[in-house]
Design a protein around this motif. Structure first.
Motif, PDB file in Angstrom:
ATOM      1  N   ALA A 232       7.258  13.850 -20.126  1.00 53.91           N
ATOM      2  CA  ALA A 232       6.223  12.829 -20.340  1.00 53.91           C
ATOM      3  C   ALA A 232       4.969  13.170 -19.538  1.00 53.91           C
ATOM      4  CB  ALA A 232       6.752  11.458 -19.937  1.00 53.91           C
ATOM      5  N   PRO A 233       3.768  12.941 -20.087  1.00 57.53           N
ATOM      6  CA  PRO A 233       2.529  13.233 -19.355  1.00 57.53           C
ATOM      7  C   PRO A 233       2.303  12.233 -18.230  1.00 57.53           C
ATOM      8  CG  PRO A 233       2.034  12.156 -21.445  1.00 57.53           C
ATOM      9  CD  PRO A 233       3.512  12.425 -21.444  1.00 57.53           C
ATOM     10  N   ALA A 234       1.419  12.601 -17.322  1.00 58.73           N
ATOM     11  CA  ALA A 234       1.081  11.704 -16.209  1.00 58.73           C
ATOM     12  C   ALA A 234       0.455  10.423 -16.743  1.00 58.73           C
ATOM     13  CB  ALA A 234       0.121  12.405 -15.250  1.00 58.73           C
ATOM     14  N   ALA A 235       0.769   9.319 -16.074  1.00 54.55           N
ATOM     15  CA  ALA A 235       0.282   8.014 -16.532  1.00 54.55           C
ATOM     16  C   ALA A 235      -1.206   7.868 -16.276  1.00 54.55           C
ATOM     17  CB  ALA A 235       1.047   6.904 -15.843  1.00 54.55           C
TER      18      ALA A 235
ATOM     19  N   ARG B  52       7.401   1.871 -18.907  1.00 55.35           N
ATOM     20  CA  ARG B  52       6.894   3.183 -18.484  1.00 55.35           C
ATOM     21  C   ARG B  52       7.501   4.291 -19.329  1.00 55.35           C
ATOM     22  NH1 ARG B  52       9.956   5.014 -13.467  1.00 55.35           N
ATOM     23  NH2 ARG B  52      11.429   5.359 -15.179  1.00 55.35           N
ATOM     24  N   ASP B  53       8.826   4.232 -19.532  1.00 58.45           N
ATOM     25  CA  ASP B  53       9.503   5.288 -20.281  1.00 58.45           C
ATOM     26  C   ASP B  53       9.116   5.269 -21.753  1.00 58.45           C
ATOM     27  OD1 ASP B  53      10.704   5.857 -17.880  1.00 58.45           O
ATOM     28  OD2 ASP B  53      12.570   4.794 -18.365  1.00 58.45           O
TER      29      ASP B  53
ATOM     30  N   ALA C 251      -1.586   2.365 -21.622  1.00 56.40           N
ATOM     31  CA  ALA C 251      -1.210   3.758 -21.371  1.00 56.40           C
ATOM     32  C   ALA C 251      -1.899   4.734 -22.308  1.00 56.40           C
ATOM     33  CB  ALA C 251       0.300   3.905 -21.509  1.00 56.40           C
TER      34      ALA C 251
ATOM     35  N   GLY D 186       4.361  11.814 -25.139  1.00 54.88           N
ATOM     36  CA  GLY D 186       4.793  13.199 -25.003  1.00 54.88           C
ATOM     37  C   GLY D 186       5.364  13.839 -26.244  1.00 54.88           C
TER      38      GLY D 186
ATOM     39  N   GLY E  55       5.757   6.925 -22.017  1.00 54.14           N
ATOM     40  CA  GLY E  55       5.886   8.352 -21.758  1.00 54.14           C
ATOM     41  C   GLY E  55       6.507   9.104 -22.921  1.00 54.14           C
ATOM     42  N   TRP E  56       7.524   8.500 -23.539  1.00 51.22           N
ATOM     43  CA  TRP E  56       8.185   9.164 -24.671  1.00 51.22           C
ATOM     44  C   TRP E  56       7.230   9.278 -25.859  1.00 51.22           C
ATOM     45  CZ3 TRP E  56       9.877   7.907 -29.702  1.00 51.22           C
ATOM     46  CH2 TRP E  56      10.842   8.772 -30.256  1.00 51.22           C
TER      47      TRP E  56
ATOM     48  N   ALA F 166      13.545   8.202 -16.183  1.00 51.90           N
ATOM     49  CA  ALA F 166      12.252   8.833 -16.500  1.00 51.90           C
ATOM     50  C   ALA F 166      12.399   9.852 -17.625  1.00 51.90           C
ATOM     51  CB  ALA F 166      11.667   9.491 -15.254  1.00 51.90           C
TER      52      ALA F 166
ATOM     53  N   THR G 141       8.826  15.425 -25.846  1.00 47.49           N
ATOM     54  CA  THR G 141       9.809  14.509 -25.253  1.00 47.49           C
ATOM     55  C   THR G 141      10.988  14.223 -26.173  1.00 47.49           C
ATOM     56  OG1 THR G 141       8.385  12.701 -26.017  1.00 47.49           O
ATOM     57  CG2 THR G 141       8.172  13.361 -23.711  1.00 47.49           C
TER      58      THR G 141
END
Length: 521
Positions: free
Chosen positions: A67-70, A324-325, A131, A332, A328-329, A63, A336
């Motif tokens: 990273a912000p919430a999905a 997911r990662d 996302a 963010g 998120g990267w 993870a 991130t």
């Protein structure tokens, strides 16, 4: 009255037969040894250095820190045309519906192959759009791209046209556009980043990092080790990878991306799968970190995904934690880019260094090698046809003039010439078949002892058979001279015999070069 047997009529004694067999075996062994020496001195060996430096993985959890919430969005897709210098390409843009605009965006850079947006990065682009990230997949420009010719700097400039188009879209925040590059794209994206400092970040997925020639040798080595080939086969790696290909080209084989990585100031996400045997997954991450440090850039995040192969795929599809990662990267950034853990995921393994490839000293020219391999059998065939034509002419002459001399090879010579040429060509054919069969097994990550081990034994047995045929021919020619019998009377037979012997010798040297006779010397 029955003639008393003369001493010469007696069958050879047991000791004489043993001595003859011993000389034959010794001659074959000596011939094979000489060819092994020829193979050893005509090209480089293969002895990759072990990788001594490792990379410390902080946690198994991949993870992305910060990273912000999905959030999940519907997706709308539009197709656009990208103008390039002298051409155009199509592209698909995946847009999140209802996201607060302007949104971050990702431009995809293809790996090797044709690179069509209808088939490439479908799941990655969809996942990013869902996302909240705009994702653009352009077609690869193919009119300037081929197996023999690739210009990574020019390709980077072509992709920058797509980058500019994406950055100018009203749905996109121009300060938050990231480039995602996979495999071969890892030699392109750093050039783009060096030329476009305003790029928000770079994602390097399954990136080779080292020059293409080094990566190819590393991959072949890993594939062959996985397939379980005999040690002798590894000698073919530097001789094949270091060879110039027929038709020229392949200048890109020594392209070094390091100078461009050393100019990158953007945050970088480096991603590898632990099951990707074709890439230097430890060395690659270490080199990216070292190169970026040259520019004072320490914003490098590294992730390793358990059981994922090239492209971070498990079972043919990108693994969900990676998708997911990735989102998120990107979402963010810039936070991130430098948030721990910097290195996370499964423990990577890389046994050997992807280093410089030793260059062949003799048969480096692929055109010359191809001419030798194809030309030798043709020469044998021409020699055989010439003898056949000569025989027809001589028979016609003898019918007209019974006193005309009849020329023939010395007894046993013709058959042994045919055996020498036939077995030598058969060995070359078996070697080519073996290499192709092993390549197929290696690329499919398969093992087959009958092919890998049994096939190599078969090739080497045929090689020894070719040496045996040469020795038998030489012995018979020697005996014929001792008996005062012409070995190959007439110009045609003499030239034909010399041609078959020379062509066979050339093929035996080629076989020795590729390791058929090697004795680990």
């Amino acid at each position: 009255m029955r003639r008393a047997p003369r001493p010469d009529d007696r069958p050879p004694r047991r000791g004489a037969r043993f001595g003859s067999a011993y000389r034959l075996v010794a001659s074959v062994a000596l011939g094979a040894l000489l060819l092994a020496v020829v193979g050893a001195v005509t090209g480089p060996t293969w002895d990759p250095a072990p990788l001594e430096e490792g990379i410390e993985v902080a946690t198994a959890d991949t993870a992305i820190g910060g990273a912000p919430a999905a959030v999940r969005y519907d997706v709308r897709e539009v197709e656009v045309t990208v103008p390039l210098d002298g051409a155009t390409v199509g592209a698909r843009i995946s847009l999140p519906v209802g996201v607060e605009e302007p949104a971050p965006a990702v431009l995809f850079v293809h790996g090797a192959g044709t690179g069509r947006y209808q088939r490439a990065f479908l799941k990655q682009a969809r996942s990013l759009a869902e996302a909240g990230v705009v994702a653009m997949v352009p077609d690869k420009r193919l009119d300037t791209y081929s197996t023999a010719h690739r210009d990574y700097v020019a390709m980077a400039r072509d992709y920058l046209h797509s980058f500019e188009l994406l950055r100018d879209r009203p749905e996109v925040d121009p300060a938050r556009v990231v480039v995602y590059a996979e495999s071969e794209g890892g030699w392109i994206a750093p050039v783009m980043a060096a030329e476009e400092p305003a790029m928000a970040g770079v994602v390097l997925v399954s990136s080779p990092v080292v020059p293409p020639r080094q990566q190819a040798a590393f991959a072949v080595d890993a594939y062959l080790r996985n397939t379980g080939v005999p040690h002798a086969v590894f000698r073919a790696i530097p001789r094949a990878v270091g060879m110039s290909m027929p038709g020229g080209g392949f200048e890109y084989a020594d392209f070094d991306v390091a100078p461009y990585q050393q100019r990158m100031t953007q945050p970088v996400l480096v991603v590898y799968g632990t099951a990707d045997a074709s890439m230097p997954i430890v060395q690659g991450a270490l080199q990216v970190r070292a190169d970026l440090a040259q520019a004072g850039n320490e914003d490098v995040t590294v992730r390793y995904y358990e059981g994922a192969d090239h492209g971070i795929r498990v079972g043919g599809s990108p693994t969900e934690p990676f998708l997911r990662d990735l989102a998120g990267w990107v979402l963010g950034l810039p936070v991130t880019g430098d948030t721990p853990p910097r290195v996370a995921g499964a423990e990577p393994e890389q046994t050997y260094v992807a280093g410089p490839v030793p260059q062949p000293r003799w048969l480096r020219d692929g055109v010359a090698l191809l001419v030798l391999v194809l030309g030798a059998p043709v020469l044998m065939l021409v020699c055989g046809l010439a003898v056949g034509v000569a025989r027809v002419v001589e028979r016609g002459r003898s019918r007209r003039d019974p006193a005309a001399p009849v020329r023939r090879f010395a007894p046993g010579i013709a058959g042994r010439l045919v055996a020498l040429g036939g077995v030598t060509v058969a060995t070359v054919g078996a070697m080519v078949w073996y290499l192709l069969a092993v390549a197929r097994l290696a690329l499919d990550y398969e093992r087959n002892a009958w092919v890998v081990q049994g096939g190599w034994i078969g090739v080497r047995v045929l090689g020894v058979g070719a040496v045996l045929a040469a020795v038998l021919l030489a012995h018979r020619a020697h005996d014929a001279r001792e008996e005062g019998v012409p070995v190959a009377p007439g110009v045609v037979r003499r030239v034909a015999a010399s041609g078959v012997v020379a062509a066979s010798a050339v093929l035996l040297v080629v076989l020795a070069y590729w390791g058929v006779f090697q004795l680990n010397i």
